[in-house]
Write an enzyme that holds these catalytic residues in place. Structure first.
Site, PDB file in Angstrom:
ATOM      1  N   GLU A  74       0.860   3.896   1.783  1.00 31.07           N
ATOM      2  CA  GLU A  74       1.293   4.314   3.121  1.00 31.07           C
ATOM      3  C   GLU A  74       2.484   3.493   3.606  1.00 31.07           C
ATOM      4  O   GLU A  74       3.447   4.040   4.158  1.00 31.07           O
ATOM      5  CB  GLU A  74       0.150   4.164   4.142  1.00 31.07           C
TER       6      GLU A  74
ATOM      7  N   CYS B  82      -6.367   2.086   5.564  1.00 32.05           N
ATOM      8  CA  CYS B  82      -7.066   0.868   5.999  1.00 32.05           C
ATOM      9  C   CYS B  82      -6.549   0.472   7.386  1.00 32.05           C
ATOM     10  O   CYS B  82      -5.657   1.123   7.943  1.00 32.05           O
ATOM     11  CB  CYS B  82      -6.832  -0.259   4.991  1.00 32.05           C
TER      12      CYS B  82
ATOM     13  N   HIS C  18       0.849  -1.194   0.000  1.00 28.13           N
ATOM     14  CA  HIS C  18       0.000   0.000   0.000  1.00 28.13           C
ATOM     15  C   HIS C  18       0.883   1.242   0.000  1.00 28.13           C
ATOM     16  O   HIS C  18       2.011   1.217   0.507  1.00 28.13           O
ATOM     17  CB  HIS C  18      -0.897   0.019   1.235  1.00 28.13           C
TER      18      HIS C  18
END
Length: 151
Positions: free
Chosen positions: A57, A85, A55
């Protein structure tokens, strides 16, 4: 929100466009040091790397930690185009990120106030300030266009 947050979101949106061009879900992220300078960037890479943790992040946090030579990113800000998430929220807290600025809400899997509020959960030993909805229209439009093209 400040000028550094706004500039960082523009860069995160550019990274999201790059992700979409690589057939990745269009999410981009940057990490700002305490002075507001960008020290790391990331975008979704799950398809290319076959890594479920790919991801934006996570990619940005890994690069930021390498840049400062420590896992502890206390005082830093993560700017991301989509609400993190649960996995990313956990990583954000583990890194001791002080602030999270995000664009689009994720009503299906968000962990910064929509489905869950992991980043501000008082039961946890560390919490992050959350600034939501920065350039949300632009971030939402990128995601909508990406998924419409695949239907």
């Amino acid at each position: 929100m400040n000028e550094a947050d706004s500039a960082a979101m523009q860069r995160a949106l550019e990274l999201a466009v790059d992700a979409a061009a690589a057939d990745e879900i269009p999410v981009g992220a940057v990490v700002l040091d305490p002075s507001g300078a960008i020290i790391a960037e990331g975008r979704n890479t799950r398809e290319a790397t076959h890594d479920p943790t790919g991801h934006a992040e996570i990619e940005a946090l890994r690069r930021a930690a390498a840049s400062v030579g420590s896992w502890n990113l206390q005082g830093h800000t993560l700017v991301v185009t989509l609400e993190p998430c649960v996995m990313c929220a956990g990583a954000i807290l583990q890194a001791r990120i002080a602030r999270v600025v995000f664009g689009a809400w994720d009503d299906k899997a968000g962990a910064a106030g929509s489905m869950y509020d992991v980043l501000r959960d008082r039961r946890l030993p560390y919490r992050a300030e959350v600034v939501a909805g920065v350039d949300a229209d632009a971030a939402t439009a990128l995601l909508r266009e990406f998924f419409e093209q695949r239907r």
